[in-house]
Design an enzyme around this catalytic site. Sequence first.
Site, mmCIF file in Angstrom:
data_model
loop_
_atom_site.group_PDB
_atom_site.id
_atom_site.type_symbol
_atom_site.label_atom_id
_atom_site.label_comp_id
_atom_site.label_asym_id
_atom_site.label_seq_id
_atom_site.Cartn_x
_atom_site.Cartn_y
_atom_site.Cartn_z
ATOM 1 N N LYS A 71 14.189 43.689 -18.832
ATOM 2 C CA LYS A 71 15.125 44.702 -18.316
ATOM 3 C C LYS A 71 16.294 44.998 -19.245
ATOM 4 C CE LYS A 71 14.472 44.145 -13.317
ATOM 5 N NZ LYS A 71 15.252 44.083 -12.077
ATOM 6 N N ASP A 108 17.925 49.544 -8.787
ATOM 7 C CA ASP A 108 18.197 48.410 -7.891
ATOM 8 C C ASP A 108 19.382 48.680 -6.965
ATOM 9 O OD1 ASP A 108 16.108 46.797 -8.711
ATOM 10 O OD2 ASP A 108 17.275 45.812 -10.269
#
Length: 281
Positions: A71, A108
Amino acid sequence: MTISGSARLAGVMGWPIAHSRSPRIHGYWLQDYGIDGAYVPLAIEPGNLAECFAMLPKVGFRGWNITLPHKEAALKLVHAITPAAERIGAVNTVTVQPDGTLSGDNSDAFGFTAHLDQTAPGWPSDRPAVVLGAGGAARAICFALLDAGVPEVRIANRTLPRAQALAEANGPATRAIPWEARSEALQDAGLLVNTTSLGMNGQPPLSIDLSGLPADAVVNDIVYVPLETPLLAAAAARGLRTVDGLGMLLHQARPGFSRWFGHEPDVTDALYAAIVKDLVP
Ligand code: ATR
């Protein structure tokens, strides 16, 4: 359903990748909406990440999700990033633009807020929130809470310097709290979020005294194995509203799906039930 030679393609890159729930979630939506597309797990070793970012658009991929451990590395491999990805310091959704360049986003925070709003509508966003943990999930959730207008975010972490670094990065509305002070920090809070791994199957339980939380406070645990963690059970026993961790995972998948497959997907009870069935070991 069968896929044609012109199916839309997307996937999820990780190392390892076998544990990822994303193929199941996207596969459910593709089937449900009858879309000619495929979403596949992509086992990419860290040393191959840059090559894959360059190659996949050339073979027709419209984009992909990124999971551990890629990520942060993905930030440097895209041509443009959204403010959310920049502030969170991680990319989990990549989209190939019409000109072939890559844009990186982080969904997220969106997933966290969407699930919280859907499960606990009217949650007290005008009062302080307490976040346990200071890892990647906490970074996304701090961003989401400040974006939602929460006036103060109290971050309690076992390793205090990590909480301090996160608080500094987020400005004066965030405050680091020693781990030992987590129960006292609940006084006057509107929301408690556990982002640590405590309470997960195989991990130690989270020890916290919820008695200081006001009666209208909401307790959210991002751990979803088990779905009802001891923290959520204790909160429910006190009559507090609870929010589980699975919904964040389902909602964070929505932005990528709509960009790659051209349909706004819904997080329904049926999707929930299908994924919960898979969680049982
Ligand atoms: P993620 O990116 O999923 O948030 P992470 O960066 O590994 O994962 O963070 C895990 C969080 O759980 C951290 O805040 C960690 O605390 P430390 O920063 O002190 O490591 C917290 N955590 C893990 N095990 C813990 C334990 N036994 N007691 C308290 N906190 C714990």
